[in-house]
Design a protein around this motif. Structure first.
Motif, PDB file in Angstrom:
ATOM      1  N   ASN A 124       5.435  14.018   0.313  1.00  0.00           N
ATOM      2  CA  ASN A 124       3.991  14.266   0.226  1.00  0.00           C
ATOM      3  C   ASN A 124       3.629  14.799  -1.150  1.00  0.00           C
ATOM      4  O   ASN A 124       3.488  16.007  -1.339  1.00  0.00           O
ATOM      5  N   LYS A 168       0.821  -1.215   0.000  1.00  0.00           N
ATOM      6  CA  LYS A 168       0.000   0.000   0.000  1.00  0.00           C
ATOM      7  C   LYS A 168       0.854   1.263   0.000  1.00  0.00           C
ATOM      8  O   LYS A 168       0.348   2.355   0.194  1.00  0.00           O
ATOM      9  N   CYS A 217       9.284   9.815 -12.362  1.00  0.00           N
ATOM     10  CA  CYS A 217       8.076  10.454 -11.824  1.00  0.00           C
ATOM     11  C   CYS A 217       8.414  11.860 -11.337  1.00  0.00           C
ATOM     12  O   CYS A 217       9.449  12.072 -10.700  1.00  0.00           O
ATOM     13  N   ALA A 246      -0.303  15.395  -5.983  1.00  0.00           N
ATOM     14  CA  ALA A 246      -1.299  14.820  -6.893  1.00  0.00           C
ATOM     15  C   ALA A 246      -1.022  13.332  -7.068  1.00  0.00           C
ATOM     16  O   ALA A 246       0.080  12.864  -6.790  1.00  0.00           O
ATOM     17  N   PRO A 247      -2.018  12.581  -7.545  1.00  0.00           N
ATOM     18  CA  PRO A 247      -1.789  11.150  -7.775  1.00  0.00           C
ATOM     19  C   PRO A 247      -0.834  10.909  -8.942  1.00  0.00           C
ATOM     20  O   PRO A 247      -0.664  11.771  -9.798  1.00  0.00           O
ATOM     21  N   CYS A 248      -0.226   9.747  -8.942  1.00  0.00           N
ATOM     22  CA  CYS A 248       0.675   9.371 -10.039  1.00  0.00           C
ATOM     23  C   CYS A 248       0.549   7.865 -10.264  1.00  0.00           C
ATOM     24  O   CYS A 248       0.041   7.154  -9.413  1.00  0.00           O
ATOM     25  N   PRO A 249       1.012   7.384 -11.417  1.00  0.00           N
ATOM     26  CA  PRO A 249       0.839   5.961 -11.737  1.00  0.00           C
ATOM     27  C   PRO A 249       1.914   5.043 -11.159  1.00  0.00           C
ATOM     28  O   PRO A 249       1.981   3.872 -11.535  1.00  0.00           O
ATOM     29  N   CYS A 250       2.746   5.538 -10.254  1.00  0.00           N
ATOM     30  CA  CYS A 250       3.829   4.708  -9.700  1.00  0.00           C
ATOM     31  C   CYS A 250       3.252   3.523  -8.930  1.00  0.00           C
ATOM     32  O   CYS A 250       2.145   3.608  -8.383  1.00  0.00           O
ATOM     33  N   HIS A 300       7.794   5.978  -5.835  1.00  0.00           N
ATOM     34  CA  HIS A 300       7.942   6.703  -7.095  1.00  0.00           C
ATOM     35  C   HIS A 300       9.133   6.187  -7.898  1.00  0.00           C
ATOM     36  O   HIS A 300      10.172   5.856  -7.348  1.00  0.00           O
ATOM     37  N   LYS A 352       3.206   3.876  -1.897  1.00  0.00           N
ATOM     38  CA  LYS A 352       3.547   4.399  -3.226  1.00  0.00           C
ATOM     39  C   LYS A 352       5.056   4.628  -3.286  1.00  0.00           C
ATOM     40  O   LYS A 352       5.613   5.372  -2.486  1.00  0.00           O
TER      41      LYS A 352
END
Length: 200
Positions: free
Chosen positions: A106, A91, A99, A109-113, A95, A93
């Motif tokens: 912190n 769970k 990225c 914004a969300p990212c696809p990592c 990067h 994230k």
């Protein structure tokens, strides 16, 4: 540990963990994968309960391995396979270097990592499994959870996540208790040095 609970409740396509908690499962070495010693007069601590769940989960992983593995044949390489397998239930994230939020603790914004197991969770898991192995009759020198490859892998994960997430994992120094001030006598002022010869 949340990831282990997630793993217990998830229905993976490749591996089923529905029989976790089966108290009759034993390894080929005769070591039980669920019966950990616990104080008879008190209820097991949260740590002991978690250690038992982790031990059951690892035993189930070995049973579902293709080909199935016995604990006596388990090596540090198999422990690494297990840790990498657990990443799918992570769970945290982590990067990637490309990225824009790489190194930011912190991100705004969300990212696809990808989501991974946090280093601290893996480190604690290995500590519990290492203890459980020896409590179930395993010899310390044959403990796959203490293998050099496992230690190096954990160090790699820690360093990678530290950079990717911008979080320092340095151990906090313990604050020393304030020492009592020793009453000391005032020291006399030093005498001035005489001038060097030939000085005026």
């Amino acid at each position: 540990m949340n990831s282990i609970q997630d793993m217990e409740s998830s229905n993976s396509e490749n591996t089923s963990f529905n029989s976790i908690g089966n108290s009759n499962s034993t390894t080929n070495t005769g070591m039980s994968v669920s019966d950990l010693p616990s104080p008879s007069s008190t209820t097991p601590s949260r740590y002991e309960n978690q250690k038992r769940r982790d031990w059951n989960t690892f035993g189930q992983y070995l049973k579902n391995h293709r080909p199935p593995l016995s604990l006596s044949r388990c090596s540090g390489a198999h422990v690494l396979e297990f840790l990498r397998y657990l990443d799918q239930f992570g769970k945290t994230k982590v990067h990637t270097p490309i990225c824009p939020f790489y190194g930011h603790p912190n991100p705004p914004a969300p990212c696809p990592c990808p989501l991974r197991q946090a280093w601290g969770s893996l480190d604690a898991l290995i500590g519990r499994l290492r203890a459980a192995f020896e409590e179930n009759g395993g010899k310390p020198e044959a403990n796959p959870f203490g293998a050099r490859a496992v230690r190096l892998y954990l160090r790699e994960v820690r360093d990678l996540q530290s950079k990717a997430r911008g979080i320092s994992y340095e151990k906090k120094k313990r604050k020393r208790p304030p020492q009592q001030q020793i009453q000391s006598l005032p020291l006399p002022l030093p005498l001035p040095l005489p001038p060097p010869p030939g000085a005026t």
